[in-house]
Design an enzyme around this catalytic site. Structure first.
Site, PDB file in Angstrom:
ATOM      1  N   THR A   1       9.029 -12.085  12.997  1.00 25.52           N
ATOM      2  CA  THR A   1       8.811 -10.642  13.107  1.00 25.52           C
ATOM      3  C   THR A   1       7.453 -10.310  12.516  1.00 25.52           C
ATOM      4  O   THR A   1       7.091 -10.814  11.448  1.00 25.52           O
ATOM      5  CB  THR A   1       9.929  -9.847  12.417  1.00 25.52           C
ATOM      6  OG1 THR A   1      11.177 -10.201  13.040  1.00 25.52           O
ATOM      7  CG2 THR A   1       9.724  -8.345  12.572  1.00 25.52           C
TER       8      THR A   1
ATOM      9  N   PHE B   1       5.070  -7.544  10.949  1.00 23.44           N
ATOM     10  CA  PHE B   1       5.110  -6.267  10.231  1.00 23.44           C
ATOM     11  C   PHE B   1       3.688  -5.772  10.044  1.00 23.44           C
ATOM     12  O   PHE B   1       2.757  -6.582   9.895  1.00 23.44           O
ATOM     13  CB  PHE B   1       5.740  -6.439   8.846  1.00 23.44           C
ATOM     14  CG  PHE B   1       7.192  -6.851   8.859  1.00 23.44           C
ATOM     15  CD1 PHE B   1       7.572  -8.157   9.125  1.00 23.44           C
ATOM     16  CD2 PHE B   1       8.186  -5.907   8.591  1.00 23.44           C
ATOM     17  CE1 PHE B   1       8.911  -8.523   9.137  1.00 23.44           C
ATOM     18  CE2 PHE B   1       9.533  -6.268   8.596  1.00 23.44           C
ATOM     19  CZ  PHE B   1       9.891  -7.585   8.874  1.00 23.44           C
TER      20      PHE B   1
HETATM   21  O1  LIG Z   1      17.349  -5.239   9.324  1.00 19.10           O
HETATM   22  C1  LIG Z   1      16.476  -5.837   8.702  1.00 19.10           C
HETATM   23  O2  LIG Z   1      16.740  -6.717   7.871  1.00 19.10           O
HETATM   24  C2  LIG Z   1      15.098  -5.527   8.954  1.00 19.10           C
HETATM   25  O3  LIG Z   1      14.264  -5.787   8.134  1.00 19.10           O
HETATM   26  C3  LIG Z   1      14.727  -4.927  10.269  1.00 19.10           C
HETATM   27  C4  LIG Z   1      14.339  -5.952  11.313  1.00 19.10           C
HETATM   28  C5  LIG Z   1      13.706  -5.249  12.531  1.00 19.10           C
HETATM   29  O4  LIG Z   1      13.528  -4.054  12.549  1.00 19.10           O
HETATM   30  O5  LIG Z   1      13.370  -5.965  13.478  1.00 19.10           O
HETATM   31  C6  LIG Z   1      13.333  -6.862  10.776  1.00 19.10           C
HETATM   32  C7  LIG Z   1      13.303  -8.172  11.062  1.00 19.10           C
HETATM   33  C8  LIG Z   1      14.274  -8.781  11.964  1.00 19.10           C
HETATM   34  O6  LIG Z   1      13.609  -8.877  13.192  1.00 19.10           O
HETATM   35  C9  LIG Z   1      15.478  -7.954  12.160  1.00 19.10           C
HETATM   36  C10 LIG Z   1      15.511  -6.676  11.804  1.00 19.10           C
END
Ligand SMILES: O=C(O)C(=O)C[C@]1(C(=O)O)C=C[C@@H](O)C=C1
Length: 421
Positions: A296, A298
């Protein structure tokens, strides 16, 4: 650790407020509801962006000086605000809220540490993220700003506002995942708010299936998690024989917390191993993402932009639109192609201020075209002349253009997650 709550923005004493959940582990989250206007500024042609702080800041002001259009994608807010691209937020007056101090703090000058994607200064930076402790966003906040104080927020919007209101110094929010795709909400919020992207951080996401101690897979009738996490594990859940109801909740760790708090014996959560530890759950399956390359991305957000540089790889994020819809896209893309600037991401979102363009043709009827706003990330720093020239050209074709940030790329070594299937 203390918690921020919905009324945090109305109260000077957010640190004393605790959310009602008796079973909450760690801080409750900062929450608030409100919306406010957008600003859209057009790049003024011919003004390059220099590499010193003064150049960059005055360039930002120049970018904002020629306002071509204003747009408001908040249906509840009729106000239009036009601000400098790097202007201070007027969110306090917009929201009629009282900031954390009695009066707004004066803007803090940028320091050398603002140039770094991960400042290593001693003072504790307050970093807002969406979710509860154990969420991947909390881990991303820690990776982006080691030794910072992570501030949980219940919505992305709240994380934006906490920075605008000086409750937090930075926000770290997900924008895309290698399997699940874009997190559209944050693209929309980047436009609606006036924060700057000052860095990015890429986090390998290693999902686990969590349930109460003693619960076996056969007992499960539900799997709950953040929609992104559910989509990242879709095939694996099927392979594990878990063809059960899947339900979306606000965040992965929140799902684990919910199971623990409500003693749900028929429900599992997709979340991190740290969430299992925090909320007293067992790991039924480890590494359940559909692909080990589950990352992911950020973005790190701040009230002030950083000074773009050329001594390390930089990325720049822009957003633009045109009154005649998608017809300009080719021209915009060619402005980058001619200068050998690679694009790393293109995203389109509905143009909330004008979602449909109607074209009447007497003989054929009425064509209804959907209108879009485009987001582009490109592989260059705003301190480079080729990037400045590309944007000057893009400006010719667009009705509004905003630089969301020019920031160092995350170049940390790659280590894919392992999967257990
Ligand atoms: O729910 C979480 O733990 C988050 O940090 C959010 C979140 C997202 O929004 O994509 C972050 C990383 C992962 O891809 C899954 C969920």
């Amino acid at each position: 650790m203390h918690t921020l709550t919905p009324s945090s923005f109305n109260s000077l004493t957010y640190l004393n407020r605790v959310q009602p959940s008796q079973n909450r582990v760690g801080p409750a989250r900062l929450t608030v509801k409100c919306g406010y206007g957008l600003e859209f500024s057009n790049l003024t042609h011919g003004h390059g962006v220099g590499s010193s702080r003064g150049d960059w800041q005055s360039s930002c002001a120049i970018l904002a000086s020629k306002v071509i259009s204003q747009l408001n994608d908040s249906p509840t807010d009729g106000n239009h605000h036009v601000n400098a691209v790097n202007g201070q937020s007027n969110a306090v007056t917009d929201l009629q809220l009282v900031p954390i101090e009695n009066k707004p703090l004066p803007p803090k000058p940028l320091t050398i540490t603002d140039l770094s994607p991960a400042p290593i200064h001693g003072s504790q930076l307050r970093v807002a993220y969406q979710g509860v402790p154990g969420a991947y966003s909390e881990a991303a906040a820690g990776k982006a700003y080691p030794n910072s104080e992570a501030i949980p927020c219940d919505q992305f919007e709240v994380a934006f506002q906490s920075v605008e209101l000086w409750i937090a110094d930075r926000a770290v929010l997900p924008v895309e995942n290698s399997l699940g795709g874009s997190i559209h909400r944050n693209y929309d919020l980047l436009l609606r708010h006036r924060l700057h992207i000052v860095g990015e951080v890429q986090l390998p996401v290693h999902h686990c299936l969590l349930a109460l101690p003693g619960i076996r897979k056969e007992y499960l009738t539900h799997v709950i998690s953040h929609p992104q996490a559910l989509s990242q594990c879709e095939n694996t859940l099927t392979k594990l024989g878990l063809n059960v109801a899947r339900e979306a909740v606000d965040d992965t760790a929140g799902a684990a917390e919910f199971i623990a708090a409500n003693n749900l014996r028929d429900t599992a959560a997709i979340a991190s191993a740290r969430a299992a530890e925090l909320y007293g759950l067992n790991i039924l399956a480890d590494g359940i993402q559909d692909d080990p390359n589950n990352v992911t991305r950020f973005v790190m957000l701040a009230r002030e932009p950083i000074i773009p540089r050329t001594d390390r790889p930089f990325k720049t994020s822009i957003v633009f639109a045109h009154d005649n819809g998608t017809s300009v896209l080719f021209k915009v893309l060619s402005a980058f192609a001619f200068r050998n600037i690679s694009l790393t991401k293109i995203e389109s979102r509905p143009h909330r201020g004008r979602p449909i363009r109607v074209e009447d043709d007497e003989s054929e009827g009425t064509a209804k075209h959907f209108e879009y706003i485009f987001y582009i990330d490109f592989d260059a720093s705003m301190a480079e002349v080729r990037a400045q020239n590309a944007l000057a050209e893009v400006q010719e074709f667009t009705s509004f253009l905003r630089v969301l940030g020019s920031y160092p790329m995350d170049m940390t070594p790659w280590s894919p997650s392992s999967t257990s299937h």
